[in-house]
Scaffold this motif. Structure first.
Motif, PDB file in Angstrom:
ATOM      1  N   LEU A  99       0.816  -1.211   0.000  1.00 36.29           N
ATOM      2  CA  LEU A  99       0.000   0.000   0.000  1.00 36.29           C
ATOM      3  C   LEU A  99       0.857   1.272   0.000  1.00 36.29           C
ATOM      4  CD1 LEU A  99      -3.055  -0.931   2.249  1.00 36.29           C
ATOM      5  CD2 LEU A  99      -2.785  -1.093  -0.230  1.00 36.29           C
ATOM      6  N   PRO A 100       1.859   1.410   0.891  1.00 43.71           N
ATOM      7  CA  PRO A 100       2.728   2.583   0.792  1.00 43.71           C
ATOM      8  C   PRO A 100       3.521   2.638  -0.524  1.00 43.71           C
ATOM      9  CG  PRO A 100       2.917   1.599   2.963  1.00 43.71           C
ATOM     10  CD  PRO A 100       2.150   0.629   2.116  1.00 43.71           C
ATOM     11  N   VAL A 101       3.972   1.492  -0.997  1.00 41.76           N
ATOM     12  CA  VAL A 101       4.719   1.468  -2.255  1.00 41.76           C
ATOM     13  C   VAL A 101       3.844   1.942  -3.406  1.00 41.76           C
ATOM     14  CG1 VAL A 101       5.673  -0.117  -3.977  1.00 41.76           C
ATOM     15  CG2 VAL A 101       6.459  -0.226  -1.609  1.00 41.76           C
ATOM     16  N   THR A 102       2.592   1.499  -3.454  1.00 38.99           N
ATOM     17  CA  THR A 102       1.682   1.943  -4.508  1.00 38.99           C
ATOM     18  C   THR A 102       1.427   3.439  -4.407  1.00 38.99           C
ATOM     19  OG1 THR A 102       0.616  -0.228  -4.532  1.00 38.99           O
ATOM     20  CG2 THR A 102      -0.607   1.597  -5.519  1.00 38.99           C
ATOM     21  N   THR A 169      14.372  -2.660  -3.800  1.00 40.05           N
ATOM     22  CA  THR A 169      14.551  -3.343  -2.515  1.00 40.05           C
ATOM     23  C   THR A 169      13.305  -4.101  -2.061  1.00 40.05           C
ATOM     24  OG1 THR A 169      13.855  -1.368  -1.298  1.00 40.05           O
ATOM     25  CG2 THR A 169      16.211  -1.604  -1.762  1.00 40.05           C
ATOM     26  N   MET A 170      12.140  -3.773  -2.616  1.00 42.99           N
ATOM     27  CA  MET A 170      10.899  -4.336  -2.093  1.00 42.99           C
ATOM     28  C   MET A 170      10.779  -5.839  -2.331  1.00 42.99           C
ATOM     29  SD  MET A 170       9.409  -1.974  -0.445  1.00 42.99           S
ATOM     30  CE  MET A 170      10.961  -1.153  -0.047  1.00 42.99           C
ATOM     31  N   LYS A 171      11.313  -6.322  -3.438  1.00 43.52           N
ATOM     32  CA  LYS A 171      11.295  -7.760  -3.677  1.00 43.52           C
ATOM     33  C   LYS A 171      12.100  -8.489  -2.608  1.00 43.52           C
ATOM     34  CE  LYS A 171      12.376 -11.269  -7.182  1.00 43.52           C
ATOM     35  NZ  LYS A 171      12.868 -11.498  -8.575  1.00 43.52           N
ATOM     36  N   PHE A 172      13.269  -7.957  -2.271  1.00 49.74           N
ATOM     37  CA  PHE A 172      14.070  -8.559  -1.207  1.00 49.74           C
ATOM     38  C   PHE A 172      13.356  -8.469   0.132  1.00 49.74           C
ATOM     39  CE2 PHE A 172      17.479  -7.414  -4.290  1.00 49.74           C
ATOM     40  CZ  PHE A 172      17.999  -8.690  -4.479  1.00 49.74           C
ATOM     41  N   ILE A 310       9.775   8.770  10.304  1.00 51.29           N
ATOM     42  CA  ILE A 310       9.394   9.069   8.917  1.00 51.29           C
ATOM     43  C   ILE A 310      10.262   8.332   7.910  1.00 51.29           C
ATOM     44  CG2 ILE A 310       8.557  11.352   9.609  1.00 51.29           C
ATOM     45  CD1 ILE A 310      11.056  12.546   8.231  1.00 51.29           C
ATOM     46  N   SER A 311      11.080   7.374   8.371  1.00 56.59           N
ATOM     47  CA  SER A 311      12.109   6.788   7.509  1.00 56.59           C
ATOM     48  C   SER A 311      11.534   6.071   6.291  1.00 56.59           C
ATOM     49  CB  SER A 311      12.999   5.831   8.307  1.00 56.59           C
ATOM     50  OG  SER A 311      12.234   4.788   8.900  1.00 56.59           O
ATOM     51  N   PHE A 312      10.433   5.309   6.466  1.00 58.95           N
ATOM     52  CA  PHE A 312       9.877   4.593   5.319  1.00 58.95           C
ATOM     53  C   PHE A 312       9.323   5.585   4.302  1.00 58.95           C
ATOM     54  CE2 PHE A 312       6.754   1.180   3.686  1.00 58.95           C
ATOM     55  CZ  PHE A 312       7.709   0.689   2.809  1.00 58.95           C
ATOM     56  N   GLY A 313       8.615   6.590   4.797  1.00 56.55           N
ATOM     57  CA  GLY A 313       8.129   7.622   3.896  1.00 56.55           C
ATOM     58  C   GLY A 313       9.264   8.371   3.214  1.00 56.55           C
ATOM     59  N   LEU A 314      10.303   8.686   3.974  1.00 55.70           N
ATOM     60  CA  LEU A 314      11.458   9.380   3.401  1.00 55.70           C
ATOM     61  C   LEU A 314      12.094   8.549   2.298  1.00 55.70           C
ATOM     62  CD1 LEU A 314      13.242  11.914   3.700  1.00 55.70           C
ATOM     63  CD2 LEU A 314      14.593  10.663   5.388  1.00 55.70           C
ATOM     64  N   TYR A 315      12.221   7.262   2.542  1.00 57.73           N
ATOM     65  CA  TYR A 315      12.804   6.368   1.538  1.00 57.73           C
ATOM     66  C   TYR A 315      11.941   6.323   0.282  1.00 57.73           C
ATOM     67  CZ  TYR A 315      14.784   2.137  -0.520  1.00 57.73           C
ATOM     68  OH  TYR A 315      15.369   1.235  -1.384  1.00 57.73           O
ATOM     69  N   LEU A 316      10.633   6.283   0.451  1.00 58.40           N
ATOM     70  CA  LEU A 316       9.748   6.090  -0.695  1.00 58.40           C
ATOM     71  C   LEU A 316       9.520   7.346  -1.524  1.00 58.40           C
ATOM     72  CD1 LEU A 316       6.984   3.740   0.788  1.00 58.40           C
ATOM     73  CD2 LEU A 316       8.856   3.120  -0.758  1.00 58.40           C
TER      74      LEU A 316
END
Length: 384
Positions: A99-102, A169-172, A310-316
C-alpha cells in the motif's frame, strides 16, 4: 532449554539507526544526480573521497544493507510472537509494503507528469551526466493504472520500478520476510538455530546476497532474546565490531580493484554493492548498537528518532523529485546553494505528510485487523 519471554522488538536505537540510514540514502541519490564523481557506481570519474571511511556518510548501498538486517531482526521478532499465523503474517507484510509502495508510485507518476522530460534533458545537456538518470522514464509516461500495478505487484516480481527506482529493494524485503516467517513456522528451539545456520550457507552458495541480511538479522534477534547481547560498556569486542563495520561498509563499488586487493569471488569483493561485505558490515553495526550503550544513546536522541519515524516515507518519496523538479531547477540555472536546502525541506515535508496520511494509517489498519482476528480465535501458546 527454557527461554524467557521474547523481548520487545521495539528497540529505540534501531529506530534512530533506521532514520540515519534513510538520510544516507537520500544524500547518496542527491549526489548520484548532481555529483556522480562522488558515487563510484554512477560517475565516469571518481574523487579520492570515495576511497576513504568518510564515504560511509553517503554510501547508500551500505545503508540499504542496514535496512535489510533490521528487517530480519524485526521480522524474526514478529514471527516469534505470531509463530502459527503464517498466512496472516505473509498477508500483513504484503499489505504493509504494497500500500505505501503503490502510493509512492502514484506520487512519482504525478511528478513525472509535471516534469516529463527533465531527466532526458539533463542527460543530453550535462557534460558528464550520471548513469543514474537512465533508471527512470525518459520515454512517454505510462498511464496511471500502470503505476498502480507497478506498486501492487510488478516491482515485487521483477525487482525494479521505473517510476521510483528505490523500489528494487521491495522484492528482497517481501521474499526475505516470507523466508523468516516460514522458518519460524517450521521450527523452534535448537532446530531453529540449526536452520538459521543452514540458511546462511544456502544464501551464500545459491541466493542473492541481500537475503543473507535477513538470516543474520534473525540470528541477532535469537542471540538478543537469549540474553547473549547484553550492553558491554567499553568492551573490546563491540568496539572492534564497530570499527570493522566502518572499514567494510565505507568502500564503494569497484574499491576491491582500485585498492589492488587479492582476487576473490565477486560477491566477496570489498565494495561490491550487493555482495557480502555490506551485509556483514551492517550486521556488525547492529551488534555494536545492541552492546555499546553510548552508541545506542546516540541513536536514541530526538533527531534520529524523528527521522526513524518518517524513515519509510522518506525512503519512498525522496527520489522522484530528484529526476523531475530538481533536475528541471538545475537546468534552469538555479545555484546549488538554493537547490540543496530547498530539496531537503521538500523531502522532509513530503516524508512527514506521507507518514501521517499513508504509512501510519496502513499500520493502524493492520493492527486493527489483527486485533479483530485474535479476539475471535483461541490464542495458541508460543511453545505449543
Amino acid at each position: 532449554m527454557s527461554l524467557a519471554p521474547p523481548p520487545s522488538p521495539r528497540i529505540a536505537a534501531f529506530d534512530g539507526l533506521r532514520g540515519i540510514a534513510a538520510v544516507i540514502v537520500v544524500l547518496y541519490h542527491y549526489l548520484c544526480l548532481l555529483h556522480p564523481h562522488l558515487t563510484p557506481s554512477m560517475g565516469r570519474t571518481l574523487t579520492d573521497f570515495a576511497h576513504t571511511p568518510v564515504h560511509i556518510l553517503w554510501n547508500g548501498r551500505f545503508a540499504v544493507a542496514v535496512f535489510f538486517v533490521l528487517s530480519g531482526f524485526v521480522m524474526a521478532a514478529a514471527a516469534e510472537r505470531r509463530r502459527h499465523a503464517l498466512l496472516a503474517n505473509v498477508f500483513s507484510r504484503y499489505v504493509r509494503l504494497a500500500l505505501p509502495v503503490t502510493a509512492s508510485c502514484l506520487v512519482a507518476w504525478a511528478w513525472l507528469v509535471a516534469f516529463p522530460d527533465a531527466a532526458l534533458r539533463m542527460q543530453e545537456t550535462v557534460a558528464s551526466p550520471s548513469r543514474w538518470l537512465s533508471f527512470t522514464y525518459q520515454e512517454p509516461l505510462k498511464p496511471i493504472w500502470i503505476a498502480v500495478a507497478d506498486g501492487m505487484a510488478a516491482n515485487f516480481v521483477r525487482g525494479f520500478s521505473r517510476f521510483n527506482n528505490v523500489l528494487w529493494t521491495m522484492k528482497f524485503e517481501f521474499l526475505g520476510s516470507i523466508g523468516i516467517f516460514l522458518l519460524y513456522y517450521l521450527s523452534s528451539g535448537r532446530l531453529r538455530l540449526t536452520m538459521l545456520a543452514a540458511g546462511t550457507f544456502v544464501v551464500v552458495l545459491w541466493l542473492p546476497d541481500p537475503y543473507l541480511a535477513f538470516v543474520l538479522g534473525a540470528g541477532l534477534y535469537e542471540m538478543h532474546r537469549r540474553g547473549l547481547l547484553r550492553p558491554l560498556p567499553g568492551a573490546a569486542l563491540p568496539v572492534t565490531a564497530l570499527l570493522a563495520a566502518f572499514i567494510l561498509g565505507s568502500p564503494g563499488e569497484g574499491a576491491h580493484a582500485r585498492l589492488d586487493l587479492p582476487e576473490v569471488p565477486e560477491s566477496w569483493e570489498l565494495g561490491e554493492p550487493r555482495g557480502l561485505m555490506p551485509v556483514l558490515a551492517a550486521t556488525l553495526l547492529l551488534y555494536a548498537v545492541l552492546t555499546l550503550p553510548m552508541l545506542a544513546r546516540l541513536f536514541e536522541t530526538r533527531v534520529p528518532l524523528f527521522l526513524g519515524r518518517i524513515s519509510f516515507g522518506l525512503y519512498l518519496v525522496h527520489v522522484p523529485p530528484l529526476y523531475t523538479v530538481v533536475a528541471w531547477t538545475y537546468l534552469s540555472g538555479a545555484p546549488e546553494a538554493v537547490i540543496a536546502p530547498a530539496y531537503a525541506v521538500l523531502v522532509l515535508a513530503l516524508a512527514l505528510i506521507f507518514t501521517r496520511f499513508v504509512d501510519e494509517p496502513v499500520l493502524a489498519l493492520i493492527a486493527a485487523v489483527r486485533g479483530r482476528s485474535s479476539s475471535g480465535t483461541r490464542s495458541v501458546p508460543a511453545d505449543a
